[in-house]
Write an enzyme that holds these catalytic residues in place. Structure first.
Site, PDB file in Angstrom:
ATOM      1  N   HIS A 166      -7.753  -5.880   0.137  1.00  0.00           N
ATOM      2  CA  HIS A 166      -6.542  -4.731   0.505  1.00  0.00           C
ATOM      3  C   HIS A 166      -5.789  -5.682   1.766  1.00  0.00           C
ATOM      4  O   HIS A 166      -5.992  -4.948   2.780  1.00  0.00           O
ATOM      5  CB  HIS A 166      -7.050  -3.560   1.115  1.00  0.00           C
ATOM      6  N   SER A 169       0.827  -1.228   0.011  1.00  0.00           N
ATOM      7  CA  SER A 169      -0.059   0.067   0.058  1.00  0.00           C
ATOM      8  C   SER A 169       1.009   1.281  -0.246  1.00  0.00           C
ATOM      9  O   SER A 169       1.574   1.364  -0.836  1.00  0.00           O
ATOM     10  CB  SER A 169      -1.126  -0.054   1.087  1.00  0.00           C
ATOM     11  N   ASP A 201      -9.896  -5.676  -4.013  1.00  0.00           N
ATOM     12  CA  ASP A 201      -9.270  -4.260  -3.406  1.00  0.00           C
ATOM     13  C   ASP A 201      -9.974  -3.315  -4.063  1.00  0.00           C
ATOM     14  O   ASP A 201     -10.092  -2.790  -5.292  1.00  0.00           O
ATOM     15  CB  ASP A 201      -7.748  -4.468  -3.709  1.00  0.00           C
TER      16      ASP A 201
END
Length: 265
Positions: free
Chosen positions: A239, A121, A211
Site C-alpha cells: 500500500h 488511497s 496490498d
C-alpha cells in the site's frame, strides 16, 4: 492553509494535475511519495498537491518514514472516533480546500489547464467521486462545476464505492455520503455493485499486488468504472506509491496515453 505545489517555475505553463493524498498523511508527504512521478513528468505536467481539510492521526503506513512530518490530515472519516460532520459541510470543506490549492497555484503564476485528478488511497476514492459528480452534472444538467473539466483520473489504491459529493443529486440506489465510514467491511456494500453507478470518464488504476486492500481496489475498477474507459496497472508492491523506475515508467506511459486519448495534446 498549507498546500504543497511544485516550485519549479519551468512548469508554470504546463497542464496541471491536482493530487490528493491519502487519509492520515498530508500534501507534503504525498509530494515526497510521488517524487518518481514528478521527476518523470516534469517536462510535461505540473503536479499540484492539495491538503485535506480535516485533522487526523497518522496512518499506519506513514509512521515508519514520515512520523515527524505532521500534522496529518484526512478527507473523510476512517475511524469511528473521528467527529461526525454533516455531509453537506464535509463536501463543502473538501471543495473549498481543493479550490484554494488551485487558486494558490494560479497566484504562483501557473496558467496550465487542470486536466486530471491523481489520488492515493482515500484521495483516490475522493478523486473518483469528484469525477463521478462531474459526469453526473454533465449528464443531468448539461453542465459541470464552474471552471472544472478534469479529463481523466489516476487512481492509486482507490477503494469502492464512490461517495456522494452532491446531496442535490438523486441517485438510485443512493451512494454513501461524505459523513460515513466506507471501508467496505459491511454487508451493505452489496447495494452499490452493478446498480448503474458507473464512471465513464477515463481512469487509470494502479494496484499493488501485495496490498491488503487489493480486493476492494479491484471492486472500484471492475464494478464502478466502465470497461471501455478504464486502464489497469498491477505492480509488485504493497500500500504505497510506486517508486522504482520500472514501475513508475509504466504509470507515466499510461498517463501519456490517457492524455492523448482525451485530447490534452
Amino acid at each position: 492553509m498549507n498546500t504543497t505545489r511544485t516550485l519549479d517555475n519551468s512548469t508554470i505553463h504546463l497542464p496541471r494535475i491536482l493530487c490528493l493524498h491519502g487519509g492520515g498523511t498530508n500534501a507534503r508527504i504525498f509530494r515526497a511519495q510521488c517524487r518518481g512521478l514528478i521527476a518523470g513528468l516534469k517536462s510535461e505536467y505540473r503536479l499540484v498537491f492539495a491538503q485535506a481539510p480535516f485533522a487526523s492521526q497518522a496512518g499506519s503506513d506513514v509512521l515508519s518514514v514520515y512520523s515527524q512530518w505532521g500534522p496529518f490530515r484526512r478527507w473523510l472519516r476512517w475511524r469511528p472516533e473521528h467527529p461526525v460532520i454533516p455531509p453537506e459541510d464535509a463536501v463543502q470543506e473538501i471543495d473549498t480546500w481543493l479550490e484554494k490549492a488551485m487558486h494558490q497555484d494560479d497566484l504562483a503564476g501557473a496558467t496550465g489547464e487542470w486536466i486530471a485528478l491523481l489520488g492515493f488511497s482515500q484521495g483516490a476514492k475522493v478523486s473518483a467521486s469528484l469525477l463521478y459528480r462531474q459526469q453526473s452534472w454533465q449528464e443531468l444538467f448539461g453542465t459541470r462545476p464552474a471552471g472544472i473539466n478534469f479529463r481523466f483520473g489516476i487512481l492509486l489504491a482507490g477503494q469502492a464505492p464512490f461517495i456522494s459529493m452532491d446531496s442535490d443529486l438523486t441517485l438510485d440506489p443512493p451512494l454513501p455520503d461524505a459523513s460515513q465510514i466506507t471501508d467496505l467491511k459491511h454487508s451493505e456494500r452489496e447495494l452499490f455493485y452493478g446498480k448503474g453507478h458507473v464512471l465513464r470518464i477515463p481512469t487509470l488504476h494502479v494496484h499493488g499486488l501485495r496490498d491488503k486492500g487489493l480486493d476492494h481496489h479491484r471492486k472500484l475498477f471492475e464494478d464502478f468504472c466502465a470497461p471501455q474507459s478504464r486502464r489497469l496497472i498491477e505492480w509488485d508492491g504493497d500500500h504505497r506509491v510506486p517508486l522504482k523506475l520500472k514501475d513508475v515508467s509504466l504509470v507515466i506511459h499510461q498517463i501519456r496515453e490517457l492524455a492523448k486519448e482525451t485530447g490534452v495534446y
